[in-house]
Design an enzyme around this catalytic site. Structure first.
Site, PDB file in Angstrom:
ATOM      1  N   HIS A 197      -6.545 -11.299   5.303  1.00 33.87           N
ATOM      2  CA  HIS A 197      -6.334 -10.886   3.783  1.00 33.87           C
ATOM      3  C   HIS A 197      -5.205 -11.728   3.217  1.00 33.87           C
ATOM      4  O   HIS A 197      -5.541 -12.519   2.015  1.00 33.87           O
ATOM      5  CB  HIS A 197      -6.055  -9.558   3.231  1.00 33.87           C
ATOM      6  N   GLU A 226       0.901  -1.037   0.097  1.00 27.98           N
ATOM      7  CA  GLU A 226      -0.056  -0.097  -0.040  1.00 27.98           C
ATOM      8  C   GLU A 226       0.892   1.259  -0.074  1.00 27.98           C
ATOM      9  O   GLU A 226       2.064   1.315   0.587  1.00 27.98           O
ATOM     10  CB  GLU A 226      -0.703   0.086   1.179  1.00 27.98           C
ATOM     11  N   LYS A 255       2.665  -0.752   4.559  1.00 26.75           N
ATOM     12  CA  LYS A 255       2.212   0.724   4.328  1.00 26.75           C
ATOM     13  C   LYS A 255       3.269   1.569   4.005  1.00 26.75           C
ATOM     14  O   LYS A 255       4.311   1.314   4.180  1.00 26.75           O
ATOM     15  CB  LYS A 255       1.588   1.187   5.524  1.00 26.75           C
ATOM     16  N   ASP A 259      -2.956  -7.092  11.340  1.00 26.94           N
ATOM     17  CA  ASP A 259      -4.176  -6.335  10.277  1.00 26.94           C
ATOM     18  C   ASP A 259      -4.409  -6.838   9.009  1.00 26.94           C
ATOM     19  O   ASP A 259      -5.594  -6.978   8.569  1.00 26.94           O
ATOM     20  CB  ASP A 259      -3.610  -4.757  10.289  1.00 26.94           C
TER      21      ASP A 259
HETATM   22  C1  BG6 Z   1      -8.084  -3.443   6.026  1.00 25.60           C
HETATM   23  C2  BG6 Z   1      -6.913  -2.912   6.753  1.00 25.60           C
HETATM   24  O1  BG6 Z   1      -8.829  -4.478   6.163  1.00 25.60           O
HETATM   25  O2  BG6 Z   1      -7.538  -3.640   4.394  1.00 25.60           O
HETATM   26  C3  BG6 Z   1      -6.308  -1.446   6.034  1.00 25.60           C
HETATM   27  O3  BG6 Z   1      -7.394  -2.875   8.043  1.00 25.60           O
HETATM   28  C4  BG6 Z   1      -5.767  -1.914   4.697  1.00 25.60           C
HETATM   29  O4  BG6 Z   1      -5.331  -1.419   7.006  1.00 25.60           O
HETATM   30  C5  BG6 Z   1      -7.140  -2.440   3.861  1.00 25.60           C
HETATM   31  O5  BG6 Z   1      -5.416  -0.468   4.218  1.00 25.60           O
HETATM   32  C6  BG6 Z   1      -6.585  -2.694   2.508  1.00 25.60           C
HETATM   33  O6  BG6 Z   1      -7.753  -3.070   1.684  1.00 25.60           O
HETATM   34  P1  BG6 Z   1      -7.850  -2.556   0.231  1.00 25.60           P
HETATM   35  O7  BG6 Z   1      -8.980  -3.133  -0.130  1.00 25.60           O
HETATM   36  O8  BG6 Z   1      -7.537  -0.923   0.364  1.00 25.60           O
HETATM   37  O9  BG6 Z   1      -6.715  -3.266  -0.379  1.00 25.60           O
END
Ligand code: BG6
Length: 515
Positions: free
Chosen positions: A261, A237, A361, A256
Site C-alpha cells: 500500500h 489506523e 495501528k 503488511d
Molecule cells: C490490509 C492490511 O491490506 O489493509 C490491514 O492487511 C489494514 O492490516 C488494511 O488494516 C487497511 O486497508 P483500508 O482499506 O481499511 O485502509
C-alpha cells in the site's frame, strides 16, 4: 427506501460510459470467507446495480463448508445489505447474481475439486463462452497449489476465450517467497493472465493521484526537487489487530503495509508521466520509482526506520488492550504495529527529497494522506518579523476518510496592519461529485473482466518492493526487542518517529485533519 426506489437510484449511479464486461464465469476460491462476504459479492452486486455485469455470467464458489445454495444465498444477501455501502437493496441486481450462482464443496489441494470444477464450467459455456476469471480469496499458502491444480485439469488455457487469475495479498512475505511464487505462477500462466491485487488501487482517491498530477498543467512544473522540500505519506489506523493476531504476529506493520500500500502511494506520487494511460506504460513508470529507491544498509535500517508496538491505552474514548494482550498474539511479541521510514529516491526528479512514510495501528485518528511540503519562498521579506513567521506551503491529498485535497498557504490577515495568517483551502470530493457507495473492489474486478492490468501489480514491481524492505525486515528480526519502541494505543505514535524528522529539521503533520 423501498426496493423500487433503490433500483432507480442504483441505475442512476451508473459508471458513466463504461460498458458491461464480456460474458464470463467467475470462480471464487474461498466462497465461505470474510473477503467474499464483505467485499467481493457486494462489489459484484454494485457492478450489477450499475449495469456492468455481463448478461452471460456464472459465479461458481469453491469452499470447505457443506452448505446448500439457498443458505449460501441468504448469507451472501445479508453480506450485501451490510457491506455494499448502499442504503437500499436492489432485488433485481441481486437476482442477476443469485440465479447464476453455483457452489462446489471441496478442498483446495484435492484434485477431485478441480475435476468437478472443470465439469461444471463446461456446462456453462453456452452462457459465458470460455472466459473464466479465477479469484483466489484464500490464504496465501493456497495460491500456488490452486493455480497448479487448475493447470493440471487444463483450466488455465482456453482456445476461444481468456483465463485470468486474481491473486490477493500478501504476495509473499519476503523477496525469496515473492520470487518463488512468481516463478510458480509463471510456470503455468503468462504475465498477462495474472492480476496481483492491491486493494488501495481500487480506491477512487488513489486513482485520482494520477489525474491530479497529469490532467492539470500547474502541478507538473513544480513537482520536483527544485520546489518540493519533502513528502509525507501516512496511513494511520485506529483499529488494533482485531481477530487477525495469527496473521499479524509473523507479519507486522512493515510487511503488511509498506511494500504494497505505501509503496503504491509512493510510486504514484513520484512516477514520471507515462507515455500513455495504459497498463504497460503506467506500470513501468511506477516500477522505475521502486528501482531507484536508495537501498537501506544495515546501518540505515537502524537510523532511518523506526518500529514500535502499542501498549494499552484509550481509543475512541474506550480503554483498549496492548498488542501483547490481543488474541493469538505472543505475550512477549516483538512484532511492530507501527513503522516509520525515511526513503530517498535517487533519480533526477527527486534527488535529495526525503519521502517520509509512516503507518500504524491504534493511532489517534484514521488518516490516509499524501502531504507535499513545498520549499519556502526564496526571499523571506516577511519572515519572523512582527508580522508573524511564514509557514510551510502544503498540498495534501486526503485519501481517507475525508476524500479530497487541501492547499495550505499564507495570506494577509485583514486590517490596517500587515499580519500573516495561515489559510487552508479545501476541496472535498463529496461537495463536487456524487460519490457512489462502493467497496473499493468494483473497479478491480471489472478491470480484470475487461482485461485492463493498469491497477494491478506486475511481477517485477512486487519483487522490487520486497527488495527495498528486506534489509529492514532482516535487521529487525535480528534485533528483536532491541530498538522496538512503545506507544500508547490512541496516541499519534512513538516519539522516536518524531525524532526521525526532527533530526532533519522537519515535523510530521499532526494526526488531525483540522489542526
Ligand atoms: C490490509 C492490511 O491490506 O489493509 C490491514 O492487511 C489494514 O492490516 C488494511 O488494516 C487497511 O486497508 P483500508 O482499506 O481499511 O485502509
Amino acid at each position: 427506501m423501498d426496493e423500487r426506489t433503490s433500483e432507480a437510484w442504483c441505475a442512476k449511479l451508473g459508471a458513466g460510459g463504461a460498458k458491461p464486461a464480456p460474458s464470463c464465469a467467475i470462480v471464487i476460491f474461498g466462497m465461505g470467507g470474510d473477503l467474499t462476504r464483505r467485499l467481493l459479492i457486494p462489489a459484484l452486486y454494485n457492478l450489477s446495480c450499475w449495469g456492468l455485469l455481463p448478461d452471460g455470467i456464472a459465479i461458481v464458489g469453491v469452499g470447505h463448508s457443506d452448505i446448500g445454495i439457498d443458505e449460501l444465498c441468504t448469507q451472501l444477501e445479508a453480506g450485501i445489505r451490510a457491506f455494499s455501502g448502499n442504503a437500499g437493496f436492489n432485488r433485481a441486481a441481486w437476482d442477476r447474481i443469485a440465479r447464476n450462482l453455483d457452489y462446489i464443496k471441496g478442498e483446495f489441494e484435492d484434485p477431485a475439486t478441480y475435476r468437478e470444477l472443470a465439469k461444471r464450467l463446461s456446462t456453462k459455456t453456452k452462457d459465458t463462452g470460455e472466459n473464466v476469471l479465477f479469484y483466489l480469496a484464500v490464504a496465501e499458502k493456497f495460491f500456488a497449489p490452486v493455480v497448479l491444480r487448475l493447470a493440471d485439469v487444463g483450466l488455465t488455457r482456453a482456445e476461444h476465450g481468456w483465463r485470468r487469475v486474481i491473486v490477493e495479498k500478501p504476495f509473499g512475505h519476503d523477496v525469496a517467497s515473492a520470487r518463488a511464487l512468481n516463478r510458480t505462477l509463471l510456470s503455468v500462466l503468462s504475465e498477462d493472465q495474472i492480476y496481483r491485487i492491491d486493494h488501495f488501487l481500487g480506491k477512487e482517491t488513489v486513482q485520482n493521484i494520477l489525474v491530479v498530477r497529469f490532467a492539470n498543467g500547474f502541478f507538473e512544473p513544480i513537482w520536483n526537487r527544485d520546489h518540493i522540500d519533502h513528502v509525507q505519506i501516512t496511513v494511520a489506523e485506529t483499529v488494533g489487530v482485531e481477530q487477525r493476531g495469527a496473521f499479524y504476529e509473523p507479519t507486522g506493520a512493515l510487511r503488511d503495509m509498506v511494500p504494497n500500500h505505501l509503496f503504491q502511494l509512493l510510486s504514484l506520487t513520484a512516477m514520471e508521466p507515462p507515455i500513455a494511460l495504459d497498463a504497460n506504460a503506467v506500470r513501468s513508470r511506477k516500477q522505475d520509482v521502486l528501482k531507484t529507491v536508495r537501498p537501506f544498509t544495515e546501518d540505515d535500517a537502524r537510523r532511518y526506520a523506526v518500529r514500535a508496538q502499542y501498549d494499552a491505552g484509550v481509543s475512541a474514548g474506550k480503554p483498549v488492550k496492548g498488542y501483547r494482550d490481543e488474541a493469538r498474539v505472543n505475550p512477549h511479541s516483538t512484532t511492530e504495529t507501527y513503522c516509520a521510514l525515511s526513503v530517498l529516491i535517487d533519480n533526477w526528479r527527486w534527488a535529495g527529497v526525503p519521502f517520509y512514510l509512516r503507518t500504524g495501528k491504534r493511532l489517534t485518528r484514521r488518516q490516509t494522506e499524501i502531504a507535499i511540503a513545498f520549499k519556502r519562498a526564496p526571499h523571506l521579506v516577511f519572515d519572523d518579523g512582527p508580522v508573524g513567521a511564514t509557514t510551510t506551503n502544503w498540498l495534501v491529498l486526503h485519501l481517507q476518510p475525508d476524500e479530497g485535497m487541501s492547499l495550505h498557504f499564507d495570506a494577509k490577515v485583514p486590517g490596517p496592519a500587515v499580519r500573516l495568517g495561515n489559510v487552508h483551502m479545501d476541496f472535498l470530493y463529496k461537495d463536487y461529485f456524487h460519490v457512489a457507495p462502493s467497496t473499493g473492489y468494483e473497479t478491480l474486478v471489472y478491470d480484470c473482466m475487461i482485461g485492463d492490468q493498469m491497477l494491478f501489480q506486475g511481477a517485477e514491481s512486487i519483487e522490487a518492493a520486497w527488495s527495498i524492505v528486506q534489509p529492514i525486515a532482516d535487521v529487525w528480526s535480528e534485533d528483536r526487542e532491541k530498538g522496538l519502541v512503545r506507544y500508547s494505543a490512541g496516541s499519534p505514535g512513538p516519539l522516536e518517529a518524531d525524532k526521525l524528522l526532527e533530526s532533519e529539521g522537519r515535523h510530521w503533520r499532526p494526526l488531525d485533519r483540522n489542526e
